[in-house]
Write an enzyme that holds these catalytic residues in place. Structure first.
Site, PDB file in Angstrom:
ATOM      1  N   LEU A   1       2.745 -30.243  30.484  1.00  0.00           N
ATOM      2  CA  LEU A   1       3.946 -31.009  30.654  1.00  0.00           C
ATOM      3  C   LEU A   1       3.762 -31.661  31.881  1.00  0.00           C
ATOM      4  O   LEU A   1       3.130 -31.317  32.998  1.00  0.00           O
ATOM      5  CB  LEU A   1       5.202 -30.403  30.855  1.00  0.00           C
ATOM      6  CG  LEU A   1       5.823 -29.665  29.526  1.00  0.00           C
ATOM      7  CD1 LEU A   1       6.805 -28.723  29.776  1.00  0.00           C
ATOM      8  CD2 LEU A   1       6.011 -30.458  28.143  1.00  0.00           C
ATOM      9  N   ASP A   2       4.172 -33.007  32.291  1.00  0.00           N
ATOM     10  CA  ASP A   2       4.167 -33.633  33.339  1.00  0.00           C
ATOM     11  C   ASP A   2       4.951 -33.200  34.431  1.00  0.00           C
ATOM     12  O   ASP A   2       5.937 -32.397  34.110  1.00  0.00           O
ATOM     13  CB  ASP A   2       4.875 -35.177  33.267  1.00  0.00           C
ATOM     14  CG  ASP A   2       3.940 -35.780  32.257  1.00  0.00           C
ATOM     15  OD1 ASP A   2       2.755 -35.651  32.031  1.00  0.00           O
ATOM     16  OD2 ASP A   2       4.672 -36.923  31.620  1.00  0.00           O
ATOM     17  N   CYS A   3       4.608 -33.338  35.689  1.00  0.00           N
ATOM     18  CA  CYS A   3       5.115 -32.770  36.869  1.00  0.00           C
ATOM     19  C   CYS A   3       6.776 -32.835  36.678  1.00  0.00           C
ATOM     20  O   CYS A   3       7.470 -31.931  37.124  1.00  0.00           O
ATOM     21  CB  CYS A   3       4.730 -33.302  38.203  1.00  0.00           C
ATOM     22  SG  CYS A   3       5.332 -32.504  39.407  1.00  0.00           S
TER      23      CYS A   3
END
Ligand code: URA
Length: 250
Positions: A104-106
């Site tokens: 998952l993106d930051c």
């Protein structure tokens, strides 16, 4: 962990913590690995009823751990971050080293699985198995029926057309709209790129479900072990997709 299906011997040795997959291949080539008393080949596959030995000592699989994290924003989905940001692996902080399944993106929040079961992780993350991922994307503006239909039908991105998806509006306040988007792919930043491509940039992104696994009451930043029922359903989801892919010759 019990392997009901056969796995490559080098992968088995790696997941048992003996060596990396490459080093395990060298051990096999050197004739140091036996399966059921016979010297093994590189192509040998094993299942849980097989006896694997290295230099005459039995190699037993490591106990497996399966964790579900409610990932907060600002935490990176890697084992170590060169920029020193907190990582999901540190948050779960198990004695055994766990690896995230996909990423998952930051700034994305929500359901993230971590495990030391490399075989299951690969299956779940591989597009061939088409595991469903459900996202709640807060979009700037109010996408109309045509915009949602574009998400469903497929959007042309720099790395090709996206596969058919599900998309439905959950709620909105005129300024922004929360759209539930269900994907069977897992390309990098896919939801954000799809939504941008149809003219509605993502303001916030949350993953509410991964395959059959939902967060329920898990607080943000907390994690829990999967229940036996959840694990069984994950395994069967991966196996079913494989059977379907084999039947269609994919
Ligand atoms: N799609 C994105 O754009 N970002 C994520 O973190 C996950 C899916």
């Amino acid at each position: 962990m019990r392997y009901g299906f056969r796995v490559r011997l080098n992968a088995y040795l790696a997941s048992a913590g003996v060596a990396s997959r490459r080093r395990a291949e060298e051990l096999i080539r050197a004739g140091r690995v036996c399966v059921n008393g016979e010297p093994a080949q590189l192509a040998t596959r094993v299942r849980d009823s097989d006896v694997v030995e290295l230099d005459g000592r039995e190699v037993l699989p490591q106990p497996r751990t399966y964790a579900l994290l409610n990932k907060p924003a600002g935490v990176v989905t890697t084992a170590r971050d060169p920029q020193g940001r907190p990582t999901v692996v540190e948050l779960v902080g198990q004695g055994t080293r766990l690896f995230p399944v996909g990423r998952l993106d930051c700034d994305t929040t929500g359901a993230l699985l971590l495990t030391n079961d490399g075989m299951l992780a690969n299956r779940l993350a591989h597009p061939r198995y088409g595991v469903e991922k459900v996202y709640e994307a807060t979009l700037a503006g109010e996408p109309d029926a045509r915009a949602l239909e574009r998400l469903r039908a497929g959007v042309e991105l720099a790395d090709g057309m996206t596969a058919p998806a599900k998309a439905r509006v959950l709620h909105g306040d005129g300024r922004s709209t929360v759209v539930e988007i269900t994907l069977r792919e897992g390309r990098k930043r896919q939801v954000k790129r799809m939504c941008r491509a149809i003219g509605f940039p993502v303001e916030a992104l949350h993953r509410s479900r991964y395959a059959s696994i939902v967060l329920r009451e898990l607080p943000v930043g907390a994690w829990r072990e999967l229940t036996a029922a959840e694990l069984a359903s994950l395994r069967s989801a991966a196996a079913q997709r494989l059977l379907a892919a084999d039947r269609s010759g994919a």
